[in-house]
Design a protein around this motif. Sequence first.
Motif, PDB file in Angstrom:
ATOM      1  N   ARG A 297     -10.825  -8.722   4.486  1.00  0.00           N
ATOM      2  CA  ARG A 297     -10.484 -10.014   3.855  1.00  0.00           C
ATOM      3  C   ARG A 297      -9.154 -10.001   3.108  1.00  0.00           C
ATOM      4  O   ARG A 297      -8.682 -11.030   2.656  1.00  0.00           O
ATOM      5  CB  ARG A 297     -11.606 -10.442   2.897  1.00  0.00           C
ATOM      6  CG  ARG A 297     -11.835  -9.487   1.747  1.00  0.00           C
ATOM      7  CD  ARG A 297     -13.132  -9.821   0.990  1.00  0.00           C
ATOM      8  NE  ARG A 297     -13.548  -8.730   0.140  1.00  0.00           N
ATOM      9  CZ  ARG A 297     -13.023  -8.474  -1.054  1.00  0.00           C
ATOM     10  NH1 ARG A 297     -12.074  -9.225  -1.549  1.00  0.00           N
ATOM     11  NH2 ARG A 297     -13.461  -7.435  -1.748  1.00  0.00           N
ATOM     12  N   ILE A 298      -8.506  -8.854   2.966  1.00  0.00           N
ATOM     13  CA  ILE A 298      -7.189  -8.810   2.314  1.00  0.00           C
ATOM     14  C   ILE A 298      -6.230  -8.040   3.223  1.00  0.00           C
ATOM     15  O   ILE A 298      -6.642  -7.120   3.931  1.00  0.00           O
ATOM     16  CB  ILE A 298      -7.288  -8.146   0.914  1.00  0.00           C
ATOM     17  CG1 ILE A 298      -5.968  -8.309   0.141  1.00  0.00           C
ATOM     18  CG2 ILE A 298      -7.692  -6.682   1.007  1.00  0.00           C
ATOM     19  CD1 ILE A 298      -6.097  -7.968  -1.345  1.00  0.00           C
ATOM     20  N   THR A 299      -4.961  -8.461   3.229  1.00  0.00           N
ATOM     21  CA  THR A 299      -3.992  -7.668   4.000  1.00  0.00           C
ATOM     22  C   THR A 299      -3.479  -6.543   3.104  1.00  0.00           C
ATOM     23  O   THR A 299      -3.506  -6.646   1.868  1.00  0.00           O
ATOM     24  CB  THR A 299      -2.777  -8.503   4.457  1.00  0.00           C
ATOM     25  OG1 THR A 299      -2.048  -8.914   3.296  1.00  0.00           O
ATOM     26  CG2 THR A 299      -3.207  -9.704   5.289  1.00  0.00           C
ATOM     27  N   ARG A 300      -3.008  -5.503   3.733  1.00  0.00           N
ATOM     28  CA  ARG A 300      -2.467  -4.384   2.955  1.00  0.00           C
ATOM     29  C   ARG A 300      -1.235  -4.833   2.152  1.00  0.00           C
ATOM     30  O   ARG A 300      -1.079  -4.454   0.987  1.00  0.00           O
ATOM     31  CB  ARG A 300      -2.110  -3.219   3.871  1.00  0.00           C
ATOM     32  CG  ARG A 300      -1.478  -2.052   3.094  1.00  0.00           C
ATOM     33  CD  ARG A 300      -1.431  -0.789   3.907  1.00  0.00           C
ATOM     34  NE  ARG A 300      -0.763  -1.008   5.167  1.00  0.00           N
ATOM     35  CZ  ARG A 300      -0.968  -0.288   6.259  1.00  0.00           C
ATOM     36  NH1 ARG A 300      -1.838   0.708   6.248  1.00  0.00           N
ATOM     37  NH2 ARG A 300      -0.336  -0.544   7.381  1.00  0.00           N
ATOM     38  N   ALA A 301      -0.410  -5.663   2.762  1.00  0.00           N
ATOM     39  CA  ALA A 301       0.799  -6.120   2.059  1.00  0.00           C
ATOM     40  C   ALA A 301       0.421  -6.891   0.797  1.00  0.00           C
ATOM     41  O   ALA A 301       1.026  -6.677  -0.266  1.00  0.00           O
ATOM     42  CB  ALA A 301       1.643  -6.982   2.992  1.00  0.00           C
ATOM     43  N   ALA A 302      -0.593  -7.756   0.890  1.00  0.00           N
ATOM     44  CA  ALA A 302      -1.025  -8.534  -0.282  1.00  0.00           C
ATOM     45  C   ALA A 302      -1.593  -7.595  -1.347  1.00  0.00           C
ATOM     46  O   ALA A 302      -1.326  -7.748  -2.550  1.00  0.00           O
ATOM     47  CB  ALA A 302      -2.068  -9.575   0.126  1.00  0.00           C
ATOM     48  N   PHE A 303      -2.376  -6.609  -0.904  1.00  0.00           N
ATOM     49  CA  PHE A 303      -2.951  -5.633  -1.848  1.00  0.00           C
ATOM     50  C   PHE A 303      -1.833  -4.864  -2.557  1.00  0.00           C
ATOM     51  O   PHE A 303      -1.836  -4.704  -3.786  1.00  0.00           O
ATOM     52  CB  PHE A 303      -3.872  -4.673  -1.091  1.00  0.00           C
ATOM     53  CG  PHE A 303      -4.471  -3.589  -1.961  1.00  0.00           C
ATOM     54  CD1 PHE A 303      -5.612  -3.826  -2.719  1.00  0.00           C
ATOM     55  CD2 PHE A 303      -3.876  -2.327  -2.026  1.00  0.00           C
ATOM     56  CE1 PHE A 303      -6.157  -2.827  -3.525  1.00  0.00           C
ATOM     57  CE2 PHE A 303      -4.410  -1.327  -2.835  1.00  0.00           C
ATOM     58  CZ  PHE A 303      -5.550  -1.577  -3.582  1.00  0.00           C
ATOM     59  N   MET A 304      -0.854  -4.405  -1.782  1.00  0.00           N
ATOM     60  CA  MET A 304       0.245  -3.619  -2.369  1.00  0.00           C
ATOM     61  C   MET A 304       1.026  -4.453  -3.378  1.00  0.00           C
ATOM     62  O   MET A 304       1.395  -3.965  -4.450  1.00  0.00           O
ATOM     63  CB  MET A 304       1.170  -3.091  -1.265  1.00  0.00           C
ATOM     64  CG  MET A 304       0.522  -2.006  -0.425  1.00  0.00           C
ATOM     65  SD  MET A 304       1.519  -1.501   0.999  1.00  0.00           S
ATOM     66  CE  MET A 304       2.654  -0.355   0.243  1.00  0.00           C
ATOM     67  N   GLU A 305       1.239  -5.732  -3.023  1.00  0.00           N
ATOM     68  CA  GLU A 305       1.987  -6.609  -3.920  1.00  0.00           C
ATOM     69  C   GLU A 305       1.233  -6.806  -5.235  1.00  0.00           C
ATOM     70  O   GLU A 305       1.815  -6.717  -6.324  1.00  0.00           O
ATOM     71  CB  GLU A 305       2.249  -7.956  -3.238  1.00  0.00           C
ATOM     72  CG  GLU A 305       3.163  -8.852  -4.054  1.00  0.00           C
ATOM     73  CD  GLU A 305       3.390 -10.223  -3.423  1.00  0.00           C
ATOM     74  OE1 GLU A 305       2.883 -10.481  -2.310  1.00  0.00           O
ATOM     75  OE2 GLU A 305       4.075 -11.036  -4.070  1.00  0.00           O
ATOM     76  N   LYS A 306      -0.095  -7.029  -5.130  1.00  0.00           N
ATOM     77  CA  LYS A 306      -0.899  -7.254  -6.341  1.00  0.00           C
ATOM     78  C   LYS A 306      -0.996  -5.985  -7.191  1.00  0.00           C
ATOM     79  O   LYS A 306      -1.052  -6.051  -8.426  1.00  0.00           O
ATOM     80  CB  LYS A 306      -2.281  -7.776  -5.967  1.00  0.00           C
ATOM     81  CG  LYS A 306      -2.210  -9.205  -5.427  1.00  0.00           C
ATOM     82  CD  LYS A 306      -3.589  -9.838  -5.346  1.00  0.00           C
ATOM     83  CE  LYS A 306      -3.493 -11.337  -5.165  1.00  0.00           C
ATOM     84  NZ  LYS A 306      -3.987 -11.763  -3.834  1.00  0.00           N
TER      85      LYS A 306
END
Length: 373
Positions: A297-306
Amino acid sequence: MTQPFLPFSKPTIDEPTIAAVADVLRSGWITSGPKVQAFEKALSDYFDGRIVRTFNSGTCTMEIALRIAGIGAGDEVITTPISWVATANVIIETGATPVFADIDPVTRNIDLDKLEAAITPRTKAVIPVYLAGLPVDMDRLYAIAKKHNLRVIEDAAQALGSTWKGKRIGAFGDFVSFSFQANKNVTSSEGGCLVVNNPDEARLAEKYRLQGVTRSGFDGLEVDVLGGKFNMTDIAAAIGLGQFAHIDAITDKRRGLAKHYFDLFGADFEAQSGAQLPVADFENSNWHMFQLVLPERITRAAFMEKMMERQIGIGYHYPPIHLLKLYRDRGFREGMFPIAERVGRLIVSLPMFTAMSKEDVERAVGAVKSVLA
Ligand SMILES: *Cc1c(COP(=O)(O)O)cnc(C)c1O
């Protein structure tokens, strides 16, 4: 108050090591010399007396092992799609053909059933990788190699200090290759070493690392194989020696940090978040990395950014090798290794380095939980 940035990895070089490097710089001998010999001796002692030779990278170390094994055009070498691209590049470099086998979703290492299924009459060697320092089933690996008459080049780049049934990785087996790149548990800034089986292989390793040269007497010089320029400097060896002196403390520290990660994530983290923790191995792994596989449900890029917004550095090791352009151009496609493709898309490396504190682990876990909440 904003917290300082927590990187995912950082080397720790102590003052005696810095002084040892300064001594080398003042000594008048800065390339391969007495420090390289001392480093090779220390490594050999650590690996129960097996012969060790050093090089200027973990990558060339593996390439030289393949050359010593006589691997080249027409041969197939089986490896994992989830590794640093070096692992497969060295196979192409020798003229051989890389063949991949999918990974085990739990260990994230090559699946040994799939490795065995990928063997053909052209298969000459296998390169297993111990991702994050967790070895494969070494008994099974060497049983397969024996049955099919294959050489093993262990890519133990991440596994210095790891063990199997109480024996150190490197102290048994066929060729075992380590890396001393800056992020590894023990670094020489850049460098690598190879554990070989006998003096003949050691002599060949010496030739391949320095233009194929053999010297004799005062002025005797002969070249009978095509070698390159892969020798380690005494500057690098001095750093390696200074680091290697702490190998047991480094491994203990990392195991403690990993244990703290598990304690803080807690038993229900996987069920609640949909993320997957690593194998909770405090016996064999040197905990080179602490890796999560994120939920879909989450992309790695979004996780890394957060995580970056929370001042936590996140690495990813690794994108699947077979989907990189060089490999697509050789015919590899999506769907060939579905587990590697999912893990390669969602795997992240949390902060893990020797100088980390328990509070750093608490910050990292708190940030992961808030991002995945
Ligand atoms: C670091 C690493 C390498 C390459 O080592 P270098 O010293 O950077 O050449 C190869 N394989 C794996 C699994 C690694 O982690």
